[in-house]
Design a protein around this motif. Structure first.
Motif, short mmCIF file in Angstrom:
data_model
loop_
_atom_site.label_atom_id
_atom_site.label_comp_id
_atom_site.label_asym_id
_atom_site.label_seq_id
_atom_site.Cartn_x
_atom_site.Cartn_y
_atom_site.Cartn_z
N ASP A 130 1.40 14.00 -1.17
CA ASP A 130 1.14 15.03 -0.61
C ASP A 130 0.09 14.58 1.39
OD1 ASP A 130 -1.90 13.17 -1.17
OD2 ASP A 130 0.02 12.64 -1.85
N SER B 48 1.83 10.49 -5.97
CA SER B 48 1.50 10.14 -7.62
C SER B 48 0.04 10.67 -7.93
CB SER B 48 1.34 8.24 -7.54
OG SER B 48 2.33 7.68 -7.52
N GLY C 287 -2.09 -5.29 0.10
CA GLY C 287 -0.98 -6.58 -0.49
C GLY C 287 -2.49 -6.74 -1.73
N PHE C 288 -2.83 -5.84 -2.67
CA PHE C 288 -3.32 -6.10 -3.71
C PHE C 288 -2.51 -6.89 -5.25
CE2 PHE C 288 -5.14 -4.33 -7.87
CZ PHE C 288 -6.46 -4.88 -7.61
N THR C 289 -1.03 -6.38 -4.86
CA THR C 289 -0.37 -6.77 -5.41
C THR C 289 0.60 -8.44 -5.48
OG1 THR C 289 0.13 -4.71 -6.79
CG2 THR C 289 1.38 -6.32 -7.76
N ASN D 298 0.80 -1.09 0.52
CA ASN D 298 -0.10 0.14 0.09
C ASN D 298 0.94 1.41 0.20
OD1 ASN D 298 -2.54 0.80 -0.35
ND2 ASN D 298 -3.48 1.21 2.16
N GLY E 80 2.09 2.31 -2.45
CA GLY E 80 1.87 3.76 -4.02
C GLY E 80 2.88 2.95 -4.47
N LYS E 81 3.37 1.80 -5.21
CA LYS E 81 4.46 0.73 -5.99
C LYS E 81 3.38 1.35 -7.48
CE LYS E 81 4.89 -2.95 -3.54
NZ LYS E 81 4.09 -1.97 -2.50
N SER E 82 2.41 0.85 -6.97
CA SER E 82 1.58 0.21 -8.79
C SER E 82 1.06 1.84 -9.09
CB SER E 82 0.16 -0.52 -9.02
OG SER E 82 0.98 -1.86 -7.89
N SER E 83 1.17 2.65 -8.49
CA SER E 83 0.39 4.03 -8.10
C SER E 83 0.96 4.47 -9.35
CB SER E 83 -0.02 4.56 -7.58
OG SER E 83 -1.09 3.74 -6.60
N1 LIG Z 1 -2.85 10.95 -0.95
C1 LIG Z 1 -2.23 9.35 -2.33
N2 LIG Z 1 -2.71 8.68 -2.06
C2 LIG Z 1 -1.49 7.18 -2.46
C3 LIG Z 1 -0.24 8.04 -3.79
N3 LIG Z 1 -0.48 7.02 -4.30
C4 LIG Z 1 -0.95 5.83 -4.58
N4 LIG Z 1 -2.07 5.94 -3.20
C5 LIG Z 1 -3.02 5.89 -3.04
O1 LIG Z 1 -2.47 4.21 -2.25
C6 LIG Z 1 -3.20 3.33 -2.04
C7 LIG Z 1 -2.35 2.40 -2.17
O2 LIG Z 1 -2.58 2.35 -3.75
P1 LIG Z 1 -0.61 1.47 -4.68
O3 LIG Z 1 -0.66 1.72 -5.70
O4 LIG Z 1 -1.88 -0.01 -5.08
O5 LIG Z 1 0.17 0.54 -3.50
P2 LIG Z 1 0.78 -0.40 -3.07
O6 LIG Z 1 2.06 -0.40 -3.12
O7 LIG Z 1 1.12 -1.76 -5.33
O8 LIG Z 1 -0.03 -1.82 -2.82
P3 LIG Z 1 0.19 -3.02 -2.85
O9 LIG Z 1 0.79 -3.83 -3.99
O10 LIG Z 1 -1.22 -3.98 -2.09
O11 LIG Z 1 1.44 -3.62 -2.49
C8 LIG Z 1 -4.40 3.70 -2.77
O12 LIG Z 1 -5.75 4.00 -3.08
C9 LIG Z 1 -3.93 4.52 -3.97
O13 LIG Z 1 -5.01 5.34 -4.30
C10 LIG Z 1 -0.21 9.14 -3.52
O14 LIG Z 1 1.07 9.50 -4.05
N5 LIG Z 1 -0.72 10.04 -2.46
#
Ligand SMILES: Nc1nc2c(ncn2[C@@H]2O[C@H](COP(=O)(O)OP(=O)(O)OP(=O)(O)O)[C@@H](O)[C@H]2O)c(=O)[nH]1
Ligand SMILES: [Mg+2]
Length: 489
Positions: free
Chosen positions: A434, A467, A346-348, A322, A324-327
């Motif tokens: 942010d 992101s 834990g989505f990815t 969570n 924000g890797k995928s984002s």
């Molecule tokens: N406010 C904010 N939220 C973000 C940002 N980047 C990602 N998010 C939020 O964080 C949450 C997780 O984002 P993902 O990109 O799925 O995170 P991840 O690291 O890939 O998570 P996993 O796949 O579970 O390991 C989502 O709800 C996004 O909208 C950011 O820069 N700012």
């Protein structure tokens, strides 16, 4: 026995236990006896503003007439807490409990549930306590032998008194009647409860430590260390270069108006990743070519044997779940939706490979740490990530993503150690900038920069991005593009 007690609504008179003809109650609460001249009876009363939750009141013999008005009497019973509680026909109140001090709000709040077999009357109602509204249930159970059989809930099977939860609340109340006027065995203890604000050092009493038991001590120590961590963080003075980077890139939580004044179109996604007042041709000139290519998914691996053959230089995005890797992959390529994201940690769950034309490969790794998955599954992801990072030959850089708000955690350090051992270049990227103030973003970057010893594998500087707002994305893009340019295959 002890004089009169004044409340806002009524004057209550306490009487001695032996004289008292009404319902006798023992329990915790702001209690007293009400005299009703019209009926020439005295009624025990638990005052308003006291939550009698979990209190059990033992009632001594009290007859009441069953028959007409049974329901209304029961209603009355609930409404007034222990007013007329009786009906007759040899019925006796066995126990009476209440969950609140019952200042009733509904006109008709009670339903009488009659179970004939057991001669049990249950009164339900909605009460209003000081703190919240909750259901009050008052159970009137008849006994055939006419003997009172109190079953206090605050005693265990052996008749030992259990800790009385309600006492605290009662003690906390300002208007506690000092003595139990009706012959209670255990008069309510007078204990003054002093609230200590843990964040106010001046509020600390000298004898606190002596009085506190072990568990509270641990909590206090935990709080202290938490406080000191916070204080330490606030004391960090970011370097001028970090501060100017934060300001130039409009990192940190900003007001929309501020962004609009700076010329950004806040209607666009990741608005700060657009050049103010730019045309697409200007943008194309400025932007790095490689990230304008189409992002294409080409492989996914749950085990190391399914890793695709290394062809392109790879940049992997690692970090806690969570973070924000995928984002970030989407934001870097401005191709929203190619990489799936979710707010559920834990989505990815597998290593996903994407390519940008035939120039660069971006690798989205599963996260570690807290995630909605079984422990063994999470362990498997972590092992997979470690194996990928330590063995992948085409891996040119690992972007280790850290949530700016929370900073680095032990698992992040574990991965850093691994990358140091396997000599994999890694760069720290602070995400979700942010969500906190610009100064805290700068402090976090400074903190990480100071804590990480310079090593061969660490690529400086610490990058900061969002992101969501697009802040810092362009700078990261520029940094990463050099990998594609420099790599020769
Ligand atoms: N406010 C904010 N939220 C973000 C940002 N980047 C990602 N998010 C939020 O964080 C949450 C997780 O984002 P993902 O990109 O799925 O995170 P991840 O690291 O890939 O998570 P996993 O796949 O579970 O390991 C989502 O709800 C996004 O909208 C950011 O820069 N700012
Ligand atoms: Mg993900």
């Amino acid at each position: 026995m002890s004089g009169a007690v004044n409340s806002k609504r009524e004057r209550m008179t306490q009487t001695s236990g032996s004289d008292f003809k009404g319902v006798r109650i023992r329990g915790n609460g702001k209690e007293g006896i009400r005299k009703y001249k019209s009926e020439n009876v005295e009624r025990r009363w638990v005052g308003e503003g006291v939550r009698a939750k979990d209190s059990i009141f033992e009632l001594e013999s009290r007859k009441f007439d069953v028959g007409q008005g049974e329901k209304s009497r029961a209603v009355n019973l609930g409404r007034q807490m222990k007013r007329k509680t009786d009906t007759g026909l040899g019925n006796k109140i066995e126990s009476l409990s209440s969950r609140s001090d019952l200042e009733l709000v509904n006109r008709k709040p009670f339903h009488l549930k009659k179970e004939y077999g057991e001669k049990k009357y249950t009164v339900y109602g909605v009460g209003r306590s000081r703190r919240n509204r909750e259901r009050a249930d008052i159970v009137v159970t008849s006994t055939s032998d006419g003997q009172l059989k109190p079953k206090p809930r605050n005693k265990d099977k052996n008749g030992e008194l259990l800790a009385d939860k309600s006492r605290k609340r009662v003690v906390n109340c300002k208007k506690v009647v000092g003595e139990d006027s009706v012959g209670s065995d255990d008069p309510p203890k007078k204990r003054k409860r002093i609230r200590i604000n843990p964040y106010d050092i001046s509020n600390k009493r000298i004898d606190d430590d002596a009085a506190a038991d072990d568990s509270t001590k641990v909590k206090v120590v935990e709080k202290k260390s938490e406080m000191s961590k916070n204080a330490q963080f606030r004391a960090i003075k970011p370097s001028p270069s970090i501060l100017s980077f934060v300001e130039d890139n409009l990192l940190g939580r900003r007001r929309l108006i501020e962004l609009q004044r700076a010329g950004y179109n806040t209607q666009l996604p990741a608005s700060l990743d657009n050049i103010p007042f730019s045309t697409s041709s200007v943008r194309e000139k400025i932007e790095e070519n490689v990230f304008r290519s189409k992002l294409e998914f080409f492989a996914s691996a749950k085990v190391s044997t399914s890793f695709p053959h290394p062809q392109l230089p790879e940049i992997a995005f690692a970090g806690r779940s969570n973070v924000g890797k995928s984002s970030l992959l989407n934001a870097l390529t401005r191709q929203w939706g190619v990489v799936w994201t979710s707010d559920k940690p834990g989505f990815t769950q597998s290593i996903n490979f994407f390519k940008l034309a035939e120039k660069l490969s971006l690798v989205d790794l599963p996260g570690y740490g807290f995630a909605y998955a079984k422990e063994e599954v999470k362990d498997a992801w972590e092992e997979l990530v470690k194996e990928y990072v330590s063995t992948r030959s085409s891996l040119r850089r690992v972007c280790l993503l850290i949530d700016t708000k929370w900073g680095m955690k032990p698992r992040d350090h574990e991965l850093i150690e691994l990358m140091e051992r396997s000599r994999k270049p890694y760069q720290i990227v602070l995400t979700k900038t942010d969500t906190i103030s610009p100064i805290d973003v700068a402090r976090r970057a400074m903190q990480i920069q100071e804590n990480l010893k310079p090593s061969k594998s660490l690529v400086e500087p610490v990058m900061m991005v969002s992101s969501k707002s697009g802040a810092g994305i362009r700078s990261l893009r520029t940094v990463l593009t050099s990998i594609a340019r420099l790599t020769k295959f």
